[in-house]
Design a protein around this motif. Sequence first.
Motif, short mmCIF file in Angstrom:
data_model
loop_
_atom_site.label_atom_id
_atom_site.label_comp_id
_atom_site.label_asym_id
_atom_site.label_seq_id
_atom_site.Cartn_x
_atom_site.Cartn_y
_atom_site.Cartn_z
N SER A 1 -0.27 5.44 -8.45
CA SER A 1 -1.45 4.83 -7.83
C SER A 1 -2.71 4.94 -8.69
O SER A 1 -3.72 4.32 -8.37
CB SER A 1 -1.72 5.48 -6.47
OG SER A 1 -1.94 6.87 -6.62
N SER B 1 0.97 4.20 -2.93
CA SER B 1 0.72 5.62 -2.68
C SER B 1 1.90 6.50 -3.09
O SER B 1 1.72 7.66 -3.44
CB SER B 1 0.42 5.84 -1.19
OG SER B 1 1.55 5.55 -0.39
N TRP B 2 3.11 5.94 -3.08
CA TRP B 2 4.29 6.71 -3.47
C TRP B 2 4.54 6.67 -4.98
O TRP B 2 5.30 7.47 -5.51
CB TRP B 2 5.54 6.17 -2.77
CG TRP B 2 5.50 6.35 -1.28
CD1 TRP B 2 4.61 7.08 -0.56
CD2 TRP B 2 6.40 5.75 -0.33
NE1 TRP B 2 4.89 6.98 0.79
CE2 TRP B 2 5.98 6.19 0.96
CE3 TRP B 2 7.50 4.91 -0.43
CZ2 TRP B 2 6.62 5.79 2.13
CZ3 TRP B 2 8.14 4.52 0.73
CH2 TRP B 2 7.71 4.95 1.98
N GLN C 1 0.82 -1.20 0.00
CA GLN C 1 0.00 0.00 0.00
C GLN C 1 0.86 1.27 0.00
O GLN C 1 0.54 2.25 -0.67
CB GLN C 1 -0.94 0.00 1.21
CG GLN C 1 -2.00 -1.09 1.19
CD GLN C 1 -3.03 -0.90 0.09
OE1 GLN C 1 -3.23 0.20 -0.42
NE2 GLN C 1 -3.71 -1.99 -0.27
#
Length: 260
Positions: free
Chosen positions: A56, A52-53, A48
């Motif tokens: 996405s 997100s980095w 996750q």
Amino acid sequence: MGLPGRALFLLAASDFVLQWGLWAVAAALRTEKFFDLAGSGAFILLAQLSLSWGNSSHPRQQIQTGLVTVWGLRLGLFLFLRILKDGHDRRFHGIRDQPGIFFLYWTMQGVWVFITLLPTLLLNLEKREKPLGFWDYVGWSTWAVGFIIEAVADQQKWHFRSNPDNTGKFIQSGLWAYSRHPNYLGEILLWTGLFVSATSVLRGWQYVSIISPLLVWYLLNYVSGIPLLEKAAMKRWGKEAAFQAYLQETPVLWPIRFWQ
């Protein structure tokens, strides 16, 4: 160090901070009951975070991360419920009371999580957008086959062991009639599938992440999986004719026998 390199470093750091922090709690309580749950949780956390980095918004990364999350939730809950039912994990006999050695187990779990998840981490951190293609679907289909095999095998063994009539017996029905370790077969297949799907965007040095399915295969075949269970089974049922017949008729892992 470029952006992907820094991100991988931070992901690895997050992994080990989690493992070592939970080791401190487990060592203080002298329990291994949430060891496997911590491992599964680390898979979900890193997947996750990397999503997100990275990119996405692309369906490839979202699907890949979703598959890791589904696997982590299922296996983590299953293993946690199993150890609550059994009350202990035989891997940790004589270990839980030795903090230094116990620390090594948690550290190795951190290494296992990071290396096994590496193809997905690299995929999620990749900024290039590319239409979904052949290798995505091949990889995800392989994951689905592996996931189903693992989940069904685990559930069949759970029900077998829950039946009082089977006390002291070994399972040789369902998927266990075709492989002595079908759950491990499923595990190898699903991580192989996630590497294959990641190859849609991998390039150059990133192909070193093939170490992921190779590590899973090696650990299960030669270290912490099959050898320990086969040894325990031989000790318990080795003198029984039915068990010897099962050994002769049922392959260790792949449900295929090869003849010379």
